[in-house]
Design an enzyme around this catalytic site. Sequence first.
Site, PDB file in Angstrom:
ATOM      1  N   HIS A  34       0.857  -1.187   0.000  1.00 37.37           N
ATOM      2  CA  HIS A  34       0.000   0.000   0.000  1.00 37.37           C
ATOM      3  C   HIS A  34       0.895   1.239   0.000  1.00 37.37           C
ATOM      4  O   HIS A  34       2.126   1.117  -0.033  1.00 37.37           O
ATOM      5  CB  HIS A  34      -0.946  -0.031   1.211  1.00 37.37           C
ATOM      6  CG  HIS A  34      -0.246  -0.282   2.520  1.00 37.37           C
ATOM      7  ND1 HIS A  34       0.629   0.620   3.069  1.00 37.37           N
ATOM      8  CD2 HIS A  34      -0.256  -1.352   3.369  1.00 37.37           C
ATOM      9  CE1 HIS A  34       1.096   0.150   4.207  1.00 37.37           C
ATOM     10  NE2 HIS A  34       0.586  -1.061   4.411  1.00 37.37           N
ATOM     11  N   GLU A  35       0.272   2.408   0.085  1.00 39.28           N
ATOM     12  CA  GLU A  35       1.025   3.676   0.016  1.00 39.28           C
ATOM     13  C   GLU A  35       2.101   3.796   1.101  1.00 39.28           C
ATOM     14  O   GLU A  35       3.115   4.452   0.891  1.00 39.28           O
ATOM     15  CB  GLU A  35       0.073   4.871   0.116  1.00 39.28           C
ATOM     16  CG  GLU A  35      -0.395   5.411  -1.211  1.00 39.28           C
ATOM     17  CD  GLU A  35       0.738   5.789  -2.167  1.00 39.28           C
ATOM     18  OE1 GLU A  35       1.656   6.524  -1.762  1.00 39.28           O
ATOM     19  OE2 GLU A  35       0.706   5.329  -3.319  1.00 39.28           O
ATOM     20  N   HIS A  37       4.019   1.382   2.292  1.00 40.88           N
ATOM     21  CA  HIS A  37       5.200   0.683   1.746  1.00 40.88           C
ATOM     22  C   HIS A  37       5.833   1.511   0.623  1.00 40.88           C
ATOM     23  O   HIS A  37       7.061   1.652   0.545  1.00 40.88           O
ATOM     24  CB  HIS A  37       4.786  -0.662   1.143  1.00 40.88           C
ATOM     25  CG  HIS A  37       4.206  -1.643   2.109  1.00 40.88           C
ATOM     26  ND1 HIS A  37       2.914  -2.120   2.002  1.00 40.88           N
ATOM     27  CD2 HIS A  37       4.744  -2.273   3.180  1.00 40.88           C
ATOM     28  CE1 HIS A  37       2.688  -2.986   2.970  1.00 40.88           C
ATOM     29  NE2 HIS A  37       3.767  -3.111   3.703  1.00 40.88           N
ATOM     30  N   GLN A  61       7.503 -14.890  12.832  1.00 43.30           N
ATOM     31  CA  GLN A  61       7.057 -13.746  13.638  1.00 43.30           C
ATOM     32  C   GLN A  61       5.569 -13.802  13.960  1.00 43.30           C
ATOM     33  O   GLN A  61       5.025 -12.887  14.563  1.00 43.30           O
ATOM     34  CB  GLN A  61       7.436 -12.423  12.972  1.00 43.30           C
ATOM     35  CG  GLN A  61       6.660 -12.082  11.728  1.00 43.30           C
ATOM     36  CD  GLN A  61       7.248 -10.851  11.039  1.00 43.30           C
ATOM     37  OE1 GLN A  61       8.364 -10.882  10.534  1.00 43.30           O
ATOM     38  NE2 GLN A  61       6.510  -9.758  11.021  1.00 43.30           N
ATOM     39  N   GLN A 148       7.557   4.179  10.748  1.00 45.73           N
ATOM     40  CA  GLN A 148       7.310   4.483  12.169  1.00 45.73           C
ATOM     41  C   GLN A 148       6.060   3.772  12.688  1.00 45.73           C
ATOM     42  O   GLN A 148       5.897   3.591  13.880  1.00 45.73           O
ATOM     43  CB  GLN A 148       7.170   5.999  12.372  1.00 45.73           C
ATOM     44  CG  GLN A 148       7.204   6.380  13.856  1.00 45.73           C
ATOM     45  CD  GLN A 148       6.629   7.732  14.149  1.00 45.73           C
ATOM     46  OE1 GLN A 148       7.033   8.715  13.536  1.00 45.73           O
ATOM     47  NE2 GLN A 148       5.690   7.813  15.088  1.00 45.73           N
ATOM     48  N   LYS A 149       5.185   3.357  11.766  1.00 47.12           N
ATOM     49  CA  LYS A 149       3.961   2.683  12.198  1.00 47.12           C
ATOM     50  C   LYS A 149       4.278   1.518  13.134  1.00 47.12           C
ATOM     51  O   LYS A 149       3.559   1.255  14.084  1.00 47.12           O
ATOM     52  CB  LYS A 149       3.169   2.180  10.994  1.00 47.12           C
ATOM     53  CG  LYS A 149       1.709   2.149  11.304  1.00 47.12           C
ATOM     54  CD  LYS A 149       0.912   1.001  10.765  1.00 47.12           C
ATOM     55  CE  LYS A 149       1.527  -0.310  10.722  1.00 47.12           C
ATOM     56  NZ  LYS A 149       0.584  -1.415  10.791  1.00 47.12           N
ATOM     57  N   ASP A 150       5.383   0.817  12.829  1.00 51.46           N
ATOM     58  CA  ASP A 150       5.825  -0.297  13.678  1.00 51.46           C
ATOM     59  C   ASP A 150       6.985   0.214  14.536  1.00 51.46           C
ATOM     60  O   ASP A 150       8.131  -0.174  14.345  1.00 51.46           O
ATOM     61  CB  ASP A 150       6.221  -1.480  12.812  1.00 51.46           C
ATOM     62  CG  ASP A 150       5.054  -1.963  11.964  1.00 51.46           C
ATOM     63  OD1 ASP A 150       4.260  -2.763  12.460  1.00 51.46           O
ATOM     64  OD2 ASP A 150       4.902  -1.490  10.812  1.00 51.46           O
ATOM     65  N   GLN A 153       9.313  -2.080  16.417  1.00 53.01           N
ATOM     66  CA  GLN A 153      10.155  -2.808  15.460  1.00 53.01           C
ATOM     67  C   GLN A 153      11.378  -1.963  15.062  1.00 53.01           C
ATOM     68  O   GLN A 153      12.485  -2.486  14.928  1.00 53.01           O
ATOM     69  CB  GLN A 153       9.322  -3.154  14.232  1.00 53.01           C
ATOM     70  CG  GLN A 153      10.091  -3.740  13.073  1.00 53.01           C
ATOM     71  CD  GLN A 153       9.155  -4.278  12.003  1.00 53.01           C
ATOM     72  OE1 GLN A 153       8.630  -5.367  12.122  1.00 53.01           O
ATOM     73  NE2 GLN A 153       8.928  -3.513  10.950  1.00 53.01           N
TER      74      GLN A 153
HETATM   75  P1  AMP Z   1       4.794  -4.892   6.663  1.00 51.12           P
HETATM   76  O1  AMP Z   1       4.612  -5.339   5.242  1.00 51.12           O
HETATM   77  O2  AMP Z   1       3.521  -4.570   7.355  1.00 51.12           O
HETATM   78  O3  AMP Z   1       5.735  -5.782   7.444  1.00 51.12           O
HETATM   79  O4  AMP Z   1       5.535  -3.486   6.560  1.00 51.12           O
HETATM   80  C1  AMP Z   1       6.759  -3.346   5.876  1.00 51.12           C
HETATM   81  C2  AMP Z   1       7.352  -1.998   6.209  1.00 51.12           C
HETATM   82  O5  AMP Z   1       6.445  -0.973   5.833  1.00 51.12           O
HETATM   83  C3  AMP Z   1       7.600  -1.832   7.717  1.00 51.12           C
HETATM   84  O6  AMP Z   1       8.811  -1.126   7.918  1.00 51.12           O
HETATM   85  C4  AMP Z   1       6.418  -1.018   8.151  1.00 51.12           C
HETATM   86  O7  AMP Z   1       6.671  -0.237   9.306  1.00 51.12           O
HETATM   87  C5  AMP Z   1       6.202  -0.141   6.939  1.00 51.12           C
HETATM   88  N1  AMP Z   1       4.825   0.348   6.940  1.00 51.12           N
HETATM   89  C6  AMP Z   1       3.694  -0.370   7.079  1.00 51.12           C
HETATM   90  N2  AMP Z   1       2.617   0.441   7.093  1.00 51.12           N
HETATM   91  C7  AMP Z   1       3.080   1.702   6.984  1.00 51.12           C
HETATM   92  C8  AMP Z   1       2.464   2.999   6.941  1.00 51.12           C
HETATM   93  N3  AMP Z   1       1.145   3.148   7.028  1.00 51.12           N
HETATM   94  N4  AMP Z   1       3.261   4.075   6.808  1.00 51.12           N
HETATM   95  C9  AMP Z   1       4.608   3.935   6.724  1.00 51.12           C
HETATM   96  N5  AMP Z   1       5.245   2.758   6.751  1.00 51.12           N
HETATM   97  C10 AMP Z   1       4.495   1.657   6.867  1.00 51.12           C
END
Ligand code: AMP
Length: 282
Positions: A34-35, A37, A61, A148-150, A153
């Site tokens: 999504h946006e 990523h 995980q 930063q959302k995570d 992490q």
């Molecule tokens: P995920 O696929 O959920 O494991 O996320 C992959 C990366 O994208 C991680 O570093 C997340 O923190 C980042 N991410 C996920 N959602 C967002 C978001 N809404 N805004 C910014 N980064 C994001």
Amino acid sequence: MEIVHDPSAVQHLCEAIRKGGRTIGLVPTMGFLHEGHLSLMRRARAENDVLAVSIFVNPTQFGQGEDFDSYPRDLAGDLVRLEGVGADVVFAPRAESIYPKRYRTFVEVAEITEWLCGASRPGHFRGVATVVAKLFNLMKPHRAYFGQKDYQQTVVVRRLVADLNFDLTIVVLPTVREPDGLAMSSRNARLTPDQRRVAPVLYRSLRRSEEQIKGGERNATIILEGMREMIEADPLAQIDYLALCDPDTLKAVDRIEGPTLAAVAVRFGHTRLIDNILIAAP
Ligand code: AMP
């Protein structure tokens, strides 16, 4: 764009890129892009010669009874988005090649993984730290980009990089949100229309805590109570945790005296969403 499934093939490819003097920016993801990523990828694209992306729903995980099987996946759609953002290398391994039968090694980051998401999801950060260390060894990035959302992490990954002497820079970028404030997440696709309508309450509760702090409130219990009331107003939202903590140590604070991380995790049925904001020192 090169799509690679085999770990040794991606390792050779990335080694050759490095030897050729080009820099690699890595964005690790679990796909269903999504946006949020894409914002990481655009930055990585701009700051490096080569944009490398991994797409891997990492089984280690996810805990027992969590949503590994139902986690949304769409590799074909992701590849279209990756072409659009100008990715050069896409690593999409199968779980058996990352964790073969005799796999025994795990990376454990102590203490900062014990609370917040670490408490609700035992073993989660062990899986994250392990796969991130493996991706760094395979893809040899000069820079790796995280959202930063995570937030927890990002603290864990920074610790891992410092403690294990990984020679790379971690870049953390702001959370991308829907117009109503809901943080973008692959898991949002799993919300029912009713749950989706309620879900922006996470961000609203975070903003409320910020307003209270700006208004002079210093007592964490009072601020958390206000957030709880707001979230519990809708029975579809089940609080997993609410926290006000030190942004570096992630330890809970009783009084707001410096910069503060406000963090929430809320369940909507089987879907668990997280969000956070950093609040400047009062
Ligand atoms: P995920 O696929 O959920 O494991 O996320 C992959 C990366 O994208 C991680 O570093 C997340 O923190 C980042 N991410 C996920 N959602 C967002 C978001 N809404 N805004 C910014 N980064 C994001």
